[in-house]
Design a protein around this motif. Structure first.
Motif, PDB file in Angstrom:
ATOM      1  N   LYS A  94     -36.745 -30.363 -12.678  1.00  0.00           N
ATOM      2  CA  LYS A  94     -36.020 -30.334 -13.960  1.00  0.00           C
ATOM      3  C   LYS A  94     -37.238 -29.932 -14.823  1.00  0.00           C
ATOM      4  O   LYS A  94     -37.214 -29.005 -15.914  1.00  0.00           O
ATOM      5  CB  LYS A  94     -35.142 -31.343 -14.510  1.00  0.00           C
ATOM      6  CG  LYS A  94     -34.122 -31.458 -13.735  1.00  0.00           C
ATOM      7  CD  LYS A  94     -33.172 -32.647 -14.348  1.00  0.00           C
ATOM      8  CE  LYS A  94     -31.762 -32.769 -13.611  1.00  0.00           C
ATOM      9  NZ  LYS A  94     -30.984 -33.944 -14.032  1.00  0.00           N
ATOM     10  N   ASP A  95     -38.448 -30.843 -14.640  1.00  0.00           N
ATOM     11  CA  ASP A  95     -39.600 -30.551 -15.459  1.00  0.00           C
ATOM     12  C   ASP A  95     -40.327 -29.153 -15.199  1.00  0.00           C
ATOM     13  O   ASP A  95     -40.746 -28.466 -16.005  1.00  0.00           O
ATOM     14  CB  ASP A  95     -40.596 -31.579 -15.121  1.00  0.00           C
ATOM     15  CG  ASP A  95     -40.441 -33.050 -15.507  1.00  0.00           C
ATOM     16  OD1 ASP A  95     -39.445 -33.080 -16.388  1.00  0.00           O
ATOM     17  OD2 ASP A  95     -40.785 -33.914 -14.846  1.00  0.00           O
TER      18      ASP A  95
ATOM     19  N   CYS B 186     -38.476 -26.647 -14.450  1.00  0.00           N
ATOM     20  CA  CYS B 186     -37.678 -25.655 -15.031  1.00  0.00           C
ATOM     21  C   CYS B 186     -38.045 -25.664 -16.813  1.00  0.00           C
ATOM     22  O   CYS B 186     -37.763 -24.546 -17.452  1.00  0.00           O
ATOM     23  CB  CYS B 186     -36.161 -25.855 -14.907  1.00  0.00           C
ATOM     24  SG  CYS B 186     -35.707 -25.467 -13.162  1.00  0.00           S
ATOM     25  N   THR B 187     -38.035 -26.651 -17.179  1.00  0.00           N
ATOM     26  CA  THR B 187     -38.465 -27.148 -18.586  1.00  0.00           C
ATOM     27  C   THR B 187     -39.821 -26.161 -19.108  1.00  0.00           C
ATOM     28  O   THR B 187     -39.993 -25.592 -19.952  1.00  0.00           O
ATOM     29  CB  THR B 187     -38.492 -28.634 -19.074  1.00  0.00           C
ATOM     30  OG1 THR B 187     -37.306 -29.037 -18.610  1.00  0.00           O
ATOM     31  CG2 THR B 187     -38.774 -28.823 -20.447  1.00  0.00           C
TER      32      THR B 187
ATOM     33  N   THR C  77     -39.234 -22.548 -19.049  1.00  0.00           N
ATOM     34  CA  THR C  77     -38.678 -22.252 -20.575  1.00  0.00           C
ATOM     35  C   THR C  77     -39.481 -22.347 -21.313  1.00  0.00           C
ATOM     36  O   THR C  77     -39.641 -21.097 -22.287  1.00  0.00           O
ATOM     37  CB  THR C  77     -37.565 -23.221 -20.781  1.00  0.00           C
ATOM     38  OG1 THR C  77     -36.551 -23.529 -19.664  1.00  0.00           O
ATOM     39  CG2 THR C  77     -36.851 -22.846 -22.011  1.00  0.00           C
TER      40      THR C  77
ATOM     41  N   SER D  93     -33.655 -20.430 -16.562  1.00  0.00           N
ATOM     42  CA  SER D  93     -34.428 -21.765 -16.587  1.00  0.00           C
ATOM     43  C   SER D  93     -33.747 -22.883 -17.038  1.00  0.00           C
ATOM     44  O   SER D  93     -33.677 -24.091 -16.731  1.00  0.00           O
ATOM     45  CB  SER D  93     -35.937 -21.760 -16.839  1.00  0.00           C
ATOM     46  OG  SER D  93     -36.166 -21.246 -18.154  1.00  0.00           O
ATOM     47  N   VAL D  94     -33.183 -22.732 -18.053  1.00  0.00           N
ATOM     48  CA  VAL D  94     -32.388 -23.771 -19.106  1.00  0.00           C
ATOM     49  C   VAL D  94     -31.122 -24.075 -18.212  1.00  0.00           C
ATOM     50  O   VAL D  94     -30.838 -25.321 -18.035  1.00  0.00           O
ATOM     51  CB  VAL D  94     -31.679 -23.157 -20.296  1.00  0.00           C
ATOM     52  CG1 VAL D  94     -30.867 -24.140 -20.997  1.00  0.00           C
ATOM     53  CG2 VAL D  94     -33.014 -23.115 -21.182  1.00  0.00           C
TER      54      VAL D  94
ATOM     55  N   THR E 217     -31.960 -26.637 -15.438  1.00  0.00           N
ATOM     56  CA  THR E 217     -32.153 -28.066 -15.579  1.00  0.00           C
ATOM     57  C   THR E 217     -31.174 -29.130 -15.524  1.00  0.00           C
ATOM     58  O   THR E 217     -31.224 -30.097 -15.270  1.00  0.00           O
ATOM     59  CB  THR E 217     -32.695 -28.119 -17.297  1.00  0.00           C
ATOM     60  OG1 THR E 217     -31.726 -27.444 -18.285  1.00  0.00           O
ATOM     61  CG2 THR E 217     -33.947 -27.183 -17.699  1.00  0.00           C
ATOM     62  N   VAL E 218     -29.755 -28.430 -15.399  1.00  0.00           N
ATOM     63  CA  VAL E 218     -28.687 -29.086 -15.049  1.00  0.00           C
ATOM     64  C   VAL E 218     -28.554 -28.825 -13.553  1.00  0.00           C
ATOM     65  O   VAL E 218     -27.140 -28.988 -13.168  1.00  0.00           O
ATOM     66  CB  VAL E 218     -27.549 -28.731 -16.015  1.00  0.00           C
ATOM     67  CG1 VAL E 218     -27.903 -29.444 -17.265  1.00  0.00           C
ATOM     68  CG2 VAL E 218     -27.034 -27.444 -15.933  1.00  0.00           C
ATOM     69  N   SER E 219     -29.260 -28.699 -12.801  1.00  0.00           N
ATOM     70  CA  SER E 219     -29.035 -28.328 -11.504  1.00  0.00           C
ATOM     71  C   SER E 219     -28.322 -29.636 -10.502  1.00  0.00           C
ATOM     72  O   SER E 219     -27.638 -29.064  -9.563  1.00  0.00           O
ATOM     73  CB  SER E 219     -30.267 -27.811 -10.604  1.00  0.00           C
ATOM     74  OG  SER E 219     -31.251 -29.013 -10.300  1.00  0.00           O
TER      75      SER E 219
END
Length: 189
Positions: free
Chosen positions: A50-51, A53-54, A57, A112-113, A116-118
């Motif tokens: 998640k980091d 992906c952030t 972004t 990528s946003v 973050t909720v993968s």
């Protein structure tokens, strides 16, 4: 095939070729590494996914902001080099290429946003989104490198000295062969 044609073909195709090769390696990683005999760990299972992906972004957004700065600066700059550039390029193709870059940046941000909720998405959909993100992000980076280089050359100029007396003065005159080479390279847009 001479050097200029080879160079032109590379400049026109590398932004599609490099992401495609990386995507092929990604698919091989999925097929043989995760589902094959190797049984490697999936990157999406990492605690830092998640980091990552952030950060993708943020990176894409910052580069889009740089375009927001460079485009007006380049468009408003008036000197002989910039005028020469705008007179000798295919403006429609240049505009299409810039639109393509901006669109790929926006798509990279959106994917990528979503990633973050993968943790609430199915694994196959994360595989697909990650593959699309890899291709789009590398395409975006390749084209950004190319166009930011062009914008910087347009902003800084090309071997031109500013003088107080006569406006612009050419540092060293260029030969006819170099002039033809510059004209042929500018047609790559």
């Amino acid at each position: 095939m001479n050097k200029s044609k080879i160079r032109k073909n590379i400049l026109e195709s590398y932004s599609y070729g490099i992401p495609t090769v990386v995507l092929i390696f990604y698919v091989l990683y999925i097929v043989f590494g995760i589902y094959g005999k190797a049984k490697w760990n999936w990157i999406g299972d990492s605690t830092g996914f998640k980091d990552m992906c952030t950060l993708i972004t943020q990176f894409s957004s910052i580069v889009l902001g740089v375009y927001g700065f460079f485009i007006p600066v380049v468009m408003s700059k008036k000197d002989s080099f910039t005028d020469y550039f705008w007179q000798h390029i295919d403006r429609d193709r240049f505009a299409r290429d810039v639109h393509k870059i901006i669109l790929s940046g926006i798509i990279a941000v959106l994917i990528s946003v979503f990633l973050t909720v993968s943790d609430i998405m199915s694994k196959p959909s994360v595989f697909v989104l990650m593959g699309i993100l890899i291709w789009i992000l590398i395409f975006y980076v390749c084209n950004t490198y190319r166009f930011l280089g062009i914008f910087i050359h347009l902003i800084v100029g090309n071997s031109i000295l500013q003088t107080q007396d006569s406006g612009l003065e050419i540092e060293t005159p260029i030969s006819e062969s170099k002039k033809e080479k510059i004209n042929s390279e500018m047609k790559k847009f």
